[in-house]
Write a protein that holds these residues in place. Structure first.
Motif, PDB file in Angstrom:
ATOM      1  N   VAL A  75       0.853  -1.198   0.000  1.00 40.09           N
ATOM      2  CA  VAL A  75       0.000   0.000   0.000  1.00 40.09           C
ATOM      3  C   VAL A  75       0.881   1.237   0.000  1.00 40.09           C
ATOM      4  CG1 VAL A  75      -1.965   1.127   1.100  1.00 40.09           C
ATOM      5  CG2 VAL A  75      -1.508  -1.268   1.539  1.00 40.09           C
ATOM      6  N   ALA A  76       0.415   2.277  -0.637  1.00 42.40           N
ATOM      7  CA  ALA A  76       1.238   3.481  -0.732  1.00 42.40           C
ATOM      8  C   ALA A  76       1.051   4.400   0.460  1.00 42.40           C
ATOM      9  CB  ALA A  76       0.908   4.227  -2.014  1.00 42.40           C
ATOM     10  N   TYR A  77      -0.180   4.627   0.843  1.00 42.86           N
ATOM     11  CA  TYR A  77      -0.415   5.551   1.946  1.00 42.86           C
ATOM     12  C   TYR A  77      -1.765   5.266   2.575  1.00 42.86           C
ATOM     13  CZ  TYR A  77      -3.162   7.715  -1.723  1.00 42.86           C
ATOM     14  OH  TYR A  77      -4.053   7.920  -2.731  1.00 42.86           O
ATOM     15  N   LEU A  78      -1.910   5.720   3.798  1.00 44.12           N
ATOM     16  CA  LEU A  78      -3.141   5.416   4.520  1.00 44.12           C
ATOM     17  C   LEU A  78      -3.890   6.674   4.943  1.00 44.12           C
ATOM     18  CD1 LEU A  78      -1.888   2.452   6.769  1.00 44.12           C
ATOM     19  CD2 LEU A  78      -3.097   2.334   4.598  1.00 44.12           C
ATOM     20  N   ASP A  79      -3.540   7.808   4.385  1.00 39.79           N
ATOM     21  CA  ASP A  79      -4.234   9.052   4.730  1.00 39.79           C
ATOM     22  C   ASP A  79      -5.688   8.979   4.292  1.00 39.79           C
ATOM     23  OD1 ASP A  79      -1.715   9.797   5.323  1.00 39.79           O
ATOM     24  OD2 ASP A  79      -1.438  11.046   3.535  1.00 39.79           O
ATOM     25  N   MET A 105       4.568  -0.805   3.207  1.00 37.57           N
ATOM     26  CA  MET A 105       4.107   0.531   2.844  1.00 37.57           C
ATOM     27  C   MET A 105       5.202   1.155   2.020  1.00 37.57           C
ATOM     28  SD  MET A 105       1.279   1.448   4.993  1.00 37.57           S
ATOM     29  CE  MET A 105       1.409   2.743   3.834  1.00 37.57           C
ATOM     30  N   THR A 106       4.835   1.702   0.907  1.00 35.49           N
ATOM     31  CA  THR A 106       5.867   2.362   0.128  1.00 35.49           C
ATOM     32  C   THR A 106       5.306   3.331  -0.883  1.00 35.49           C
ATOM     33  OG1 THR A 106       7.694   2.034  -1.409  1.00 35.49           O
ATOM     34  CG2 THR A 106       5.894   0.495  -1.543  1.00 35.49           C
ATOM     35  N   ASP A 107       5.968   4.418  -1.036  1.00 36.76           N
ATOM     36  CA  ASP A 107       5.662   5.286  -2.145  1.00 36.76           C
ATOM     37  C   ASP A 107       6.586   4.843  -3.265  1.00 36.76           C
ATOM     38  OD1 ASP A 107       7.682   6.023  -0.465  1.00 36.76           O
ATOM     39  OD2 ASP A 107       6.612   7.802   0.216  1.00 36.76           O
ATOM     40  N   GLY A 109       9.508   5.239  -4.594  1.00 36.97           N
ATOM     41  CA  GLY A 109      10.929   4.954  -4.572  1.00 36.97           C
ATOM     42  C   GLY A 109      11.338   3.498  -4.578  1.00 36.97           C
ATOM     43  N   ASP A 110      11.092   2.840  -3.469  1.00 43.79           N
ATOM     44  CA  ASP A 110      11.699   1.541  -3.261  1.00 43.79           C
ATOM     45  C   ASP A 110      10.787   0.370  -3.604  1.00 43.79           C
ATOM     46  OD1 ASP A 110      10.035   2.468  -1.392  1.00 43.79           O
ATOM     47  OD2 ASP A 110      11.130   1.707   0.337  1.00 43.79           O
ATOM     48  N   GLN A 111       9.896   0.588  -4.530  1.00 41.92           N
ATOM     49  CA  GLN A 111       8.954  -0.480  -4.852  1.00 41.92           C
ATOM     50  C   GLN A 111       9.643  -1.756  -5.315  1.00 41.92           C
ATOM     51  OE1 GLN A 111       4.697   1.521  -5.946  1.00 41.92           O
ATOM     52  NE2 GLN A 111       6.053   0.880  -7.586  1.00 41.92           N
ATOM     53  N   ASP A 112      10.671  -1.583  -6.105  1.00 40.38           N
ATOM     54  CA  ASP A 112      11.383  -2.753  -6.605  1.00 40.38           C
ATOM     55  C   ASP A 112      11.908  -3.603  -5.461  1.00 40.38           C
ATOM     56  OD1 ASP A 112      11.114  -2.589  -9.328  1.00 40.38           O
ATOM     57  OD2 ASP A 112      12.761  -1.168  -9.533  1.00 40.38           O
ATOM     58  N   ALA A 113      12.558  -2.929  -4.516  1.00 43.04           N
ATOM     59  CA  ALA A 113      13.137  -3.633  -3.384  1.00 43.04           C
ATOM     60  C   ALA A 113      12.048  -4.338  -2.585  1.00 43.04           C
ATOM     61  CB  ALA A 113      13.897  -2.654  -2.495  1.00 43.04           C
ATOM     62  N   VAL A 114      10.922  -3.688  -2.474  1.00 43.06           N
ATOM     63  CA  VAL A 114       9.832  -4.260  -1.703  1.00 43.06           C
ATOM     64  C   VAL A 114       9.309  -5.538  -2.353  1.00 43.06           C
ATOM     65  CG1 VAL A 114       7.411  -3.924  -1.139  1.00 43.06           C
ATOM     66  CG2 VAL A 114       9.078  -2.183  -0.515  1.00 43.06           C
ATOM     67  N   VAL A 115       9.111  -5.484  -3.629  1.00 41.79           N
ATOM     68  CA  VAL A 115       8.613  -6.671  -4.327  1.00 41.79           C
ATOM     69  C   VAL A 115       9.637  -7.800  -4.236  1.00 41.79           C
ATOM     70  CG1 VAL A 115       8.017  -7.605  -6.573  1.00 41.79           C
ATOM     71  CG2 VAL A 115       7.072  -5.431  -5.849  1.00 41.79           C
ATOM     72  N   GLU A 116      10.886  -7.433  -4.377  1.00 45.01           N
ATOM     73  CA  GLU A 116      11.959  -8.403  -4.238  1.00 45.01           C
ATOM     74  C   GLU A 116      11.895  -9.077  -2.863  1.00 45.01           C
ATOM     75  OE1 GLU A 116      14.055  -9.267  -6.519  1.00 45.01           O
ATOM     76  OE2 GLU A 116      15.145 -10.642  -5.196  1.00 45.01           O
ATOM     77  N   ASP A 117      11.693  -8.269  -1.857  1.00 43.15           N
ATOM     78  CA  ASP A 117      11.623  -8.767  -0.489  1.00 43.15           C
ATOM     79  C   ASP A 117      10.437  -9.714  -0.316  1.00 43.15           C
ATOM     80  OD1 ASP A 117      13.293  -8.405   1.719  1.00 43.15           O
ATOM     81  OD2 ASP A 117      11.736  -7.335   2.800  1.00 43.15           O
TER      82      ASP A 117
ATOM     83  N   ALA B  93       9.300   2.611   9.111  1.00 39.19           N
ATOM     84  CA  ALA B  93      10.497   2.644   9.952  1.00 39.19           C
ATOM     85  C   ALA B  93      11.099   1.250  10.083  1.00 39.19           C
ATOM     86  CB  ALA B  93      10.152   3.208  11.326  1.00 39.19           C
ATOM     87  N   LEU B  94      10.261   0.245  10.252  1.00 36.20           N
ATOM     88  CA  LEU B  94      10.784  -1.117  10.374  1.00 36.20           C
ATOM     89  C   LEU B  94      11.398  -1.577   9.063  1.00 36.20           C
ATOM     90  CD1 LEU B  94       8.064  -2.830  12.590  1.00 36.20           C
ATOM     91  CD2 LEU B  94      10.463  -2.442  13.172  1.00 36.20           C
ATOM     92  N   GLN B  95      10.762  -1.261   7.966  1.00 34.72           N
ATOM     93  CA  GLN B  95      11.332  -1.603   6.669  1.00 34.72           C
ATOM     94  C   GLN B  95      12.715  -0.986   6.534  1.00 34.72           C
ATOM     95  OE1 GLN B  95       7.117  -1.134   4.564  1.00 34.72           O
ATOM     96  NE2 GLN B  95       8.766  -0.939   3.081  1.00 34.72           N
ATOM     97  N   ALA B  96      12.824   0.267   6.946  1.00 38.22           N
ATOM     98  CA  ALA B  96      14.107   0.961   6.838  1.00 38.22           C
ATOM     99  C   ALA B  96      15.184   0.270   7.678  1.00 38.22           C
ATOM    100  CB  ALA B  96      13.954   2.417   7.265  1.00 38.22           C
ATOM    101  N   LYS B  97      14.759  -0.391   8.747  1.00 38.40           N
ATOM    102  CA  LYS B  97      15.712  -1.088   9.601  1.00 38.40           C
ATOM    103  C   LYS B  97      15.947  -2.528   9.150  1.00 38.40           C
ATOM    104  CE  LYS B  97      16.296   1.953  13.104  1.00 38.40           C
ATOM    105  NZ  LYS B  97      17.609   2.476  13.502  1.00 38.40           N
TER     106      LYS B  97
END
Lengths: 340, 340
Positions: A75-79, A105-107, A109-117, B93-97
DNA sequence: GTGAAAGCGCTAACAA
DNA sequence: TTGTTAGCGCTTTCAC
């Protein structure tokens, strides 16, 4: 020697087996759902497990069974309150089906890394509710045989499934409703211009206006943020011909627009200007806004998401699906109603 | 035989090793952070990995290393915007860590099962933001050597750490502010009566009133729901001596109270009645409410949570901690201001 | 129904 | 620095 309380002696199935005088596989069977164990064995194993404080290691189980029981959610944001609601329902529904949610949660930037993870953690499926989303990410999952559902967005050229409301029809409903309300200068405030939700809502809206022989009076872009929407609203009203109605691409922005209209511009809603939003988030029914809005059926959308996901997890051969659920106009007091 | 595209051939480190003409451990080292590999080996491994589409299996890694890199997060509901905000910050924050969040949503019922599930997945730490929370659950984690942080709540008798704002002081600030504002019939609408947040906010409030020689005029219970708060508000105003100010235990309820006061009772805020909330959620600054509220410093609270968690993950011997962060009154227009 | 044995994919000594 | 060798804790054939 004093007895010391040490943390976590890590008791394994072998320990339980030893204590229960059975084989390690018997312990495994006892804790495996559809396994065949005699009542006697089961009892002894359970008792030993209880005494030792045994707890199966889900990671080891996943490793060998090849099923992690984890669904990745991005998800990108929860506002925008629409998303917390979705997370809550999705999470509860998946839990009920025996899955767990790995949340990211990600905007952009790091989407690639997140999917990889996610993939490294062997998720069995992925739900993406991130606004900006390269089709490449969904592709990456697809290449690994992991089903993906794009939630509330779609990418035509991607192999990913999608679940949306009928944004095209929703936009059309708003156009007709505002036209029926006797408005003459109907404007639009967009979300992200390149998001599928915005594109569809906007083009459905224009189509609806065209059906009534009208065109969009003016247009601003709020980029799905409240500050963006507020700025867009100010600009629309700075014109010599301010709008008498505004369709805002989602509720979250619509609240900001209403605030600007009422508190900065000192205009009456809906007497001076009608406002209509999209999503029907909980706050839309709060009396302070009482916002007319197009309801996205979150419940059915979640159900569809899970159905698609589980279906594709179970048989890999299933084709790409695009569920489009009906949208419904919820009439409240923020927009003039048609005179019957 | 036609070549068919099958999904997911599952390429392992052994496959990469074979292709790169190195040992399997060389591959492992290449993908392990602080390992010693020659530049030459690394290059060959990376290339082979790239070609084969290799991706390390985090589950297998976790199994052997004994570190899953997963933090369990338990939340009860996301209606109150305070929690989505927390989830978002905590998760980022946890992702960043370098940790991932396994998210569970649950109301009272199945909490036991949820905690059990978390432990089976070998979470390295747990954050609990569930309102109803038996001390037993935290105990269960503690017994397994898993650090737990209770977020925005605490249990005095539990081994779990806690992070809260200074709810006692927050309540006192509100009492003084309302007393300074010249109010004479100051009432309170409670959240869950047995929650630590409510207890502290309420007793701090009473203490503050007492300091000014006042007592709480009347009291209702909203149970942290909007419908509950609305009902409580109606009741307070049904009295022959309705309040001229209400402190509501959180913002989420305060919005409902304001809606009832303005739209049902047709009263002016703050002219007829002042309203003060707690949390300072984003919506409090929306013009339609412009709610005076006590800010809980979400950012610092998250930081404290993570600091405690990581500290205890790294050395198991650390003592129970209770972080209490300063609360601050944010003055807006929903309550009369003191005449200077 | 039960136990023995063979791994799941990986890290971590240990020698070399 | 590298390869070899044990496992991590579990599921799953396979005979019995």
């Amino acid at each position: 020697m004093t007895e010391q309380r040490m943390a976590k002696p890590t008791v394994t199935s072998a320990d339980v087996a030893r204590a229960a005088h059975v084989s390690q596989s018997a312990v495994s069977r006892t804790f495996t759902h559809g396994a065949s164990v005699s009542e006697d064995t089961r009892r002894r194993v359970m008792q030993a497990a209880e005494e030792l404080g045994y707890r199966p290691n889900a990671l080891a189980r996943s490793l060998i069974s090849g099923k992690s029981g984890i669904i990745g959610v991005l998800v990108a944001y929860l506002d925008n309150q629409f998303y917390p609601g979705v997370i809550e329902m999705l999470s509860k529904a998946l839990q009920a089906k025996g899955y767990r949610v790995l949340l990211f949660m990600t905007d952009q930037g790091d989407q690639d890394a997140v999917v990889e993870d996610m993939l490294q953690y062997q998720v069995e499926g992925v739900v993406m509710a991130s606004a900006h989303l390269s089709s490449q990410l969904a592709q990456q999952c697809a290449d690994n045989g992991i089903p993906v559902v794009l939630f509330n967005r779609y990418i035509a050229t991607s192999p990913a499934n999608s679940v949306t409301s009928d944004n095209l029809e929703g936009g059309r409903l708003v156009a007709n409703f505002l036209a029926d309300g006797g408005h003459e200068r109907i404007s639009y405030i967009a979300g992200f211009e390149d998001s599928s939700t915005n594109r569809d809502r906007e083009s459905g809206f224009y189509k609806g206006l065209a059906e009534r022989g009208m065109v969009c009076h003016s247009r601003g872009v709020g980029a799905y943020t409240q500050s963006g929407a507020a700025a867009a609203a100010r600009e629309l009203f700075a014109s010599r011909t301010p709008p008498d109605a505004i369709f805002v691409a989602n509720d979250h922005m619509a609240f900001a627009v209403m605030d600007v209209v009422r508190h900065e511009l000192k205009l009456q809603v809906p007497e001076d200007v009608s406002i209509v939003g999209y999503d029907d988030v909980p706050q839309s029914s709060w009396q302070a806004y009482d916002l007319t809005s197009v309801r996205q059926p979150a419940g059915p959308m979640i159900e569809a998401t899970i159905e698609i996901l589980l279906e594709q997890i179970n048989r890999k051969d299933v084709k790409r699906k695009a569920a489009v659920l009906p949208a419904e106009l919820i009439v409240r007091s923020s927009a003039k109603k048609p005179k019957v």
